[in-house]
Design a protein around this motif. Structure first.
Motif, PDB file in Angstrom:
ATOM      1  N   LEU A   2       0.818  -1.206   0.000  1.00 53.10           N
ATOM      2  CA  LEU A   2       0.000   0.000   0.000  1.00 53.10           C
ATOM      3  C   LEU A   2       0.854   1.259   0.000  1.00 53.10           C
ATOM      4  N   PHE A   3       1.937   1.262   0.762  1.00 52.81           N
ATOM      5  CA  PHE A   3       2.818   2.423   0.833  1.00 52.81           C
ATOM      6  C   PHE A   3       3.878   2.424  -0.257  1.00 52.81           C
ATOM      7  N   SER A  40      -4.015   6.405  -5.139  1.00 53.46           N
ATOM      8  CA  SER A  40      -4.737   6.849  -3.937  1.00 53.46           C
ATOM      9  C   SER A  40      -6.246   6.761  -4.142  1.00 53.46           C
ATOM     10  N   THR A  43      -7.241   2.928  -3.967  1.00 49.53           N
ATOM     11  CA  THR A  43      -7.268   2.421  -2.602  1.00 49.53           C
ATOM     12  C   THR A  43      -8.022   3.370  -1.673  1.00 49.53           C
ATOM     13  N   GLY A  46      -9.933   2.664   1.823  1.00 49.26           N
ATOM     14  CA  GLY A  46      -9.096   2.362   2.996  1.00 49.26           C
ATOM     15  C   GLY A  46      -8.244   3.562   3.358  1.00 49.26           C
ATOM     16  N   LEU A  47      -6.959   3.351   3.371  1.00 47.86           N
ATOM     17  CA  LEU A  47      -6.009   4.409   3.721  1.00 47.86           C
ATOM     18  C   LEU A  47      -5.591   5.244   2.518  1.00 47.86           C
ATOM     19  N   TRP A  50      -5.367   9.159   2.327  1.00 44.98           N
ATOM     20  CA  TRP A  50      -4.244   9.836   2.988  1.00 44.98           C
ATOM     21  C   TRP A  50      -3.123  10.132   2.010  1.00 44.98           C
TER      22      TRP A  50
END
Length: 79
Positions: A2-3, A40, A43, A46-47, A50
């Motif tokens: 994810l990151f 972004s 996804t 979810g996160l 951010w």
């Protein structure tokens, strides 16, 4: 994972800006910013939301870099 995508986009954008003094560098940064925005939004539930602000900042950085490089073409660098 994810990151990883936003981090890779930011790292590649920094590398592109430092490696090239020609006009394609801001285009590469803009493409990486668009990839990061897409990630972004993909996804987003979810996160991912951010990551939207840093992704938009990458697009702003590409725009500022493009403008600054255009100004350097008009005004020669001092020797």
């Amino acid at each position: 994972m994810l990151f990883g995508v936003p981090l890779a986009c930011a790292a590649l954008a920094l590398w592109a800006e430092n490696a090239s003094v020609t006009a394609p560098a801001p285009a590469v940064v803009a493409v990486l910013g668009a990839v990061s925005v897409g990630w972004s939004l993909l996804t987003g539930p979810g996160l991912g939301l951010w990551f939207l602000l840093p992704s938009l900042l990458l697009l702003v950085a590409a725009m500022i870099s493009w403008i600054d490089r255009g100004r350097d073409r008009v005004r020669p660098r001092p020797t």
